[in-house]
Design a protein around this motif. Structure first.
Motif, PDB file in Angstrom:
ATOM      1  N   ARG A  15     -34.694  -6.896   2.336  1.00 19.11           N
ATOM      2  CA  ARG A  15     -33.875  -6.176   3.312  1.00 19.11           C
ATOM      3  C   ARG A  15     -32.402  -6.522   3.166  1.00 19.11           C
ATOM      4  O   ARG A  15     -31.537  -5.647   3.141  1.00 19.11           O
ATOM      5  N   VAL A  16     -32.096  -7.804   3.010  1.00 16.47           N
ATOM      6  CA  VAL A  16     -30.707  -8.239   2.862  1.00 16.47           C
ATOM      7  C   VAL A  16     -30.124  -7.708   1.553  1.00 16.47           C
ATOM      8  O   VAL A  16     -28.980  -7.246   1.510  1.00 16.47           O
ATOM      9  N   GLY A  17     -30.910  -7.772   0.490  1.00 14.41           N
ATOM     10  CA  GLY A  17     -30.434  -7.264  -0.796  1.00 14.41           C
ATOM     11  C   GLY A  17     -30.200  -5.764  -0.773  1.00 14.41           C
ATOM     12  O   GLY A  17     -29.216  -5.269  -1.335  1.00 14.41           O
ATOM     13  N   ALA A  18     -31.078  -5.006  -0.129  1.00 13.76           N
ATOM     14  CA  ALA A  18     -30.901  -3.554  -0.043  1.00 13.76           C
ATOM     15  C   ALA A  18     -29.666  -3.216   0.775  1.00 13.76           C
ATOM     16  O   ALA A  18     -28.914  -2.288   0.430  1.00 13.76           O
ATOM     17  N   ARG A  19     -29.434  -3.944   1.843  1.00 17.31           N
ATOM     18  CA  ARG A  19     -28.245  -3.695   2.657  1.00 17.31           C
ATOM     19  C   ARG A  19     -26.974  -3.979   1.853  1.00 17.31           C
ATOM     20  O   ARG A  19     -26.008  -3.220   1.894  1.00 17.31           O
ATOM     21  N   ALA A  20     -26.980  -5.075   1.092  1.00 12.68           N
ATOM     22  CA  ALA A  20     -25.811  -5.416   0.281  1.00 12.68           C
ATOM     23  C   ALA A  20     -25.594  -4.388  -0.830  1.00 12.68           C
ATOM     24  O   ALA A  20     -24.465  -3.979  -1.100  1.00 12.68           O
ATOM     25  N   ALA A  21     -26.662  -3.956  -1.483  1.00 13.91           N
ATOM     26  CA  ALA A  21     -26.534  -2.962  -2.551  1.00 13.91           C
ATOM     27  C   ALA A  21     -26.095  -1.618  -1.999  1.00 13.91           C
ATOM     28  O   ALA A  21     -25.347  -0.888  -2.648  1.00 13.91           O
ATOM     29  N   ALA A  22     -26.534  -1.265  -0.800  1.00 11.45           N
ATOM     30  CA  ALA A  22     -26.129   0.004  -0.193  1.00 11.45           C
ATOM     31  C   ALA A  22     -24.642   0.014   0.120  1.00 11.45           C
ATOM     32  O   ALA A  22     -23.997   1.058   0.052  1.00 11.45           O
ATOM     33  N   ARG A  23     -24.087  -1.147   0.437  1.00 12.93           N
ATOM     34  CA  ARG A  23     -22.652  -1.234   0.695  1.00 12.93           C
ATOM     35  C   ARG A  23     -21.849  -1.224  -0.598  1.00 12.93           C
ATOM     36  O   ARG A  23     -20.636  -1.135  -0.562  1.00 12.93           O
ATOM     37  N   GLY A  24     -22.534  -1.375  -1.731  1.00 12.94           N
ATOM     38  CA  GLY A  24     -21.850  -1.352  -3.015  1.00 12.94           C
ATOM     39  C   GLY A  24     -21.441  -2.720  -3.518  1.00 12.94           C
ATOM     40  O   GLY A  24     -20.632  -2.823  -4.439  1.00 12.94           O
ATOM     41  N   GLU A  25     -21.993  -3.777  -2.955  1.00 11.63           N
ATOM     42  CA  GLU A  25     -21.654  -5.124  -3.423  1.00 11.63           C
ATOM     43  C   GLU A  25     -22.242  -5.357  -4.805  1.00 11.63           C
ATOM     44  O   GLU A  25     -23.389  -5.006  -5.088  1.00 11.63           O
TER      45      GLU A  25
END
Length: 119
Positions: free
Chosen positions: A37-47
């Motif tokens: 969940r944390v990784g998907a949120r970070a990837a969705a923000r473009g990190e």
């Protein structure tokens, strides 16, 4: 009475070890879900370091995969949960979780020029 105790005590110890291992495996599964969940949120923000963010939240030795698609990202976390001691070869369970999030840089308005999404 001593004979009954000698027979029952190893069974109780084995049961306690199995219960503790089950709790540890459940905790590792929860960490896999949180890491995805944390990784998907970070990837969705473009990190750029979304995999590293997920790996930091995952159990030790977990494998993290990030798949970026046109409008979404998918993060998969896989880990191996082993039992303590000599039971590790017998009692190992593969744990995993996946999370999908919409990419924030591709979201558009819903039409009519009402403004950015969400309105």
């Amino acid at each position: 009475m001593t004979a009954e105790t000698a027979v029952a005590l190893p069974a109780l110890v084995l049961l306690a070890v199995m219960l503790i291992w089950g709790v540890l495996a459940a905790a590792a599964q929860i960490r896999c879900v949180d890491a995805a969940r944390v990784g998907a949120r970070a990837a969705a923000r473009g990190e750029a370091d979304a995999a590293a963010v997920a790996r930091a939240a995952a159990p030790p030795g977990a494998a993290v995969q990030v798949a970026v698609e046109a409008d979404s990202v998918r993060v998969t976390v896989d880990a191996l949960s082993t039992a303590p001691g000599r039971l590790a070869g017998l009692l190992s369970v593969r744990l995993g979780a996946a999370a999908v999030a919409a990419r924030e840089d591709t979201l558009t308005g819903t039409g009519g020029g009402a403004g950015p999404w969400p309105s």
